[in-house]
Design a protein around this motif. Structure first.
Motif, PDB file in Angstrom:
ATOM      1  N   GLU A 109       0.968  -1.373   0.032  1.00 16.14           N
ATOM      2  CA  GLU A 109       0.083  -0.206  -0.075  1.00 16.14           C
ATOM      3  C   GLU A 109       1.044   1.265  -0.179  1.00 16.14           C
ATOM      4  OE1 GLU A 109      -3.069   2.313   2.989  1.00 16.14           O
ATOM      5  OE2 GLU A 109      -3.293  -0.154   2.856  1.00 16.14           O
ATOM      6  N   PRO A 110       1.155   1.908  -1.265  1.00 17.82           N
ATOM      7  CA  PRO A 110       2.011   3.239  -1.296  1.00 17.82           C
ATOM      8  C   PRO A 110       1.306   4.150  -0.436  1.00 17.82           C
ATOM      9  CG  PRO A 110       1.532   2.175  -3.346  1.00 17.82           C
ATOM     10  CD  PRO A 110       0.590   1.499  -2.428  1.00 17.82           C
ATOM     11  N   LEU A 111       2.150   5.007   0.188  1.00 22.09           N
ATOM     12  CA  LEU A 111       1.711   6.236   0.790  1.00 22.09           C
ATOM     13  C   LEU A 111       2.177   7.313  -0.062  1.00 22.09           C
ATOM     14  CD1 LEU A 111       2.369   5.707   4.429  1.00 22.09           C
ATOM     15  CD2 LEU A 111       0.261   5.244   3.251  1.00 22.09           C
ATOM     16  N   SER A 112       3.520   7.336  -0.813  1.00 24.30           N
ATOM     17  CA  SER A 112       4.005   8.277  -1.585  1.00 24.30           C
ATOM     18  C   SER A 112       5.194   7.637  -2.372  1.00 24.30           C
ATOM     19  CB  SER A 112       4.689   9.504  -0.695  1.00 24.30           C
ATOM     20  OG  SER A 112       5.601   8.807   0.426  1.00 24.30           O
ATOM     21  N   LEU A 113       6.023   8.190  -3.035  1.00 21.67           N
ATOM     22  CA  LEU A 113       7.026   7.742  -3.902  1.00 21.67           C
ATOM     23  C   LEU A 113       7.978   7.038  -2.974  1.00 21.67           C
ATOM     24  CD1 LEU A 113       7.827  10.445  -6.624  1.00 21.67           C
ATOM     25  CD2 LEU A 113       6.373   8.435  -6.875  1.00 21.67           C
TER      26      LEU A 113
ATOM     27  N   VAL B 153      -3.651  -3.844   5.061  1.00 21.02           N
ATOM     28  CA  VAL B 153      -2.730  -3.358   3.998  1.00 21.02           C
ATOM     29  C   VAL B 153      -3.408  -3.419   2.779  1.00 21.02           C
ATOM     30  CG1 VAL B 153      -0.636  -3.406   2.825  1.00 21.02           C
ATOM     31  CG2 VAL B 153      -0.780  -3.724   5.415  1.00 21.02           C
ATOM     32  N   ASN B 154      -3.811  -2.232   2.123  1.00 20.04           N
ATOM     33  CA  ASN B 154      -4.915  -2.400   0.996  1.00 20.04           C
ATOM     34  C   ASN B 154      -4.059  -1.849  -0.214  1.00 20.04           C
ATOM     35  OD1 ASN B 154      -6.947  -2.477  -0.618  1.00 20.04           O
ATOM     36  ND2 ASN B 154      -8.119  -0.980   0.412  1.00 20.04           N
ATOM     37  N   PRO B 155      -3.707  -2.804  -1.041  1.00 20.76           N
ATOM     38  CA  PRO B 155      -3.057  -2.299  -2.319  1.00 20.76           C
ATOM     39  C   PRO B 155      -4.010  -1.766  -3.214  1.00 20.76           C
ATOM     40  CG  PRO B 155      -3.148  -4.985  -2.214  1.00 20.76           C
ATOM     41  CD  PRO B 155      -3.554  -4.194  -0.885  1.00 20.76           C
TER      42      PRO B 155
ATOM     43  N   TYR C  45       3.382   0.691   3.100  1.00 21.51           N
ATOM     44  CA  TYR C  45       3.085  -0.392   3.937  1.00 21.51           C
ATOM     45  C   TYR C  45       3.254  -1.786   3.224  1.00 21.51           C
ATOM     46  CZ  TYR C  45       0.985   2.904   7.117  1.00 21.51           C
ATOM     47  OH  TYR C  45       0.502   3.974   8.058  1.00 21.51           O
ATOM     48  N   LEU C  46       3.741  -2.748   3.711  1.00 23.64           N
ATOM     49  CA  LEU C  46       4.054  -3.938   3.343  1.00 23.64           C
ATOM     50  C   LEU C  46       3.319  -4.909   4.486  1.00 23.64           C
ATOM     51  CD1 LEU C  46       6.163  -2.521   1.531  1.00 23.64           C
ATOM     52  CD2 LEU C  46       7.191  -4.795   1.553  1.00 23.64           C
TER      53      LEU C  46
END
Length: 351
Positions: free
Chosen positions: A89-93, A225-227, A97-98
């Protein structure tokens, strides 16, 4: 990632290694978008006016941002993550979260996975990363900032309570500078004193956020964690170390915020028709002003242009005080109507 933009610049230009570097702005004007650790030793921080950064560190080197380059390196890092899990789940570049509960390599320890990922990032990109490991997203996020740079912090289930109780209130993710100041005035200086407050008292003092503070200080965070998280809006904001009174200074401060918003939109490949500017004044009064177009806003220049129009149209004399926070948000995404109109699909079952 550790001081991501500045670290990329130092890696790509060896002459910058070991020197105080600020990405964005110039000595005369502008705002710092990112600062190297060498610059941070002098108190230089992101969102700081460049002139103030220069006064704190006369030897600072200003570098123009190269966002395409940062995105390229971010994709390299994301590919490394995908070697271990698809639950990203990316927060920024430079942050994500993994969930490695069931990882692709069958490694039984999250700590070993984190060490392995940090090693791979160093080998492939030449950059350092810091990792936070825990049983939920909130604690892992705080832990990731706990031992920077190039750090790794494990907060196991049995240590969460004492970890949060000893944590200074300004270190709590989700507690900004203004809220932290308000809490300190009420005697809330760390997790222990925050935990002593009743839920209803926190809600009465801080509104809906009070319920959030009540749960997080107890380590309660059940978000997965939501991709594939669907966002209704994307934005960014900054709370500044000092009040802005001049409109020109506010516009300069909005520039790196607009660039951050654009990067996040580009990374998510989502473009909105409504742009909203958020302004918080010194007395905590908050206003928002929005502008909606008949097309998707998909360029940085248009984000900056519309933001500028909104700022020009605000009657600043009515408020007659300094500005502590500015933010930009894009919403009304171009794919939302498609989702509403999408026809149902007949499902089939394998027998």
């Amino acid at each position: 990632m550790d001081a991501f933009y500045a670290s990329v610049e130092q890696r790509d230009n060896p002459e910058l290694k070991g020197k105080p570097v600020a990405v964005g702005g110039s000595r005369e004007r502008g705002v710092v978008a990112a600062a190297s650790y060498e610059a941070r030793k002098f108190g230089v921080r992101s969102a700081m006016p460049s002139s103030q950064a220069y006064s704190r560190c006369p030897d600072i080197i200003f570098v123009k941002p190269r966002f395409e380059r940062y995105k390229e390196v971010s994709h390299q890092i994301r590919a490394i993550f995908q070697e271990y899990t698809d639950l990203i789940e990316p927060l920024s570049l430079d942050e994500a979260y993994l969930d490695v509960t069931h990882n692709k390599k069958g490694i039984p320890s999250a700590t070993l996975i984190a060490k392995d990922i940090k090693k791979r990032i160093k080998e492939i990109t030449g950059l350092t990363a810091s990792a936070g490991i825990s049983t939920n997203k909130f604690v892992a996020k705080i832990a990731s900032d706990y031992n920077k740079p190039d750090g790794i912090t494990l907060v196991g289930p049995e240590k969460i309570e004492i970890f949060l109780e000893q944590l200074p209130i300004e270190k709590f993710f989700g507690v900004g500078k203004v809220t932290a100041g308000k809490m300190k005035n009420l005697g809330i200086v760390d997790g222990r004193t925050l935990k002593s407050w009743k839920k209803e008292d926190l809600i009465g003092t801080f509104g809906k956020s009070g319920g959030f503070y009540y749960e997080i200080v107890r380590g309660n965070d059940h978000r997965p964690v939501n991709p594939n998280r669907i966002r209704k809006s994307l934005g960014a904001e900054n709370t500044f170390d000092h009040d802005f009174h001049d409109l020109a200074d506010m516009k300069m401060a909005l520039d790196p915020i607009a660039r951050t918003v654009y990067r996040r939109l580009e990374n998510a490949d989502r473009w909105g028709k409504t742009l909203t500017v958020k302004v918080k004044f010194a007395d905590f009064t908050q206003i928002t002003r929005s502008q909606t177009t008949d097309h998707s806003i998909d360029s940085l220049s248009e984000i900056l242009e519309i933001t500028d129009q909104i700022m020009e149209n605000i009657d600043w004399e009515v408020y007659n005080q300094g500005v502590r926070l500015l933010g930009i948000t894009l919403s009304n995404f171009d794919d939302e109507q498609e989702e509403i109109m999408k026809p149902g699909q007949q499902l089939t079952l394998e027998f």
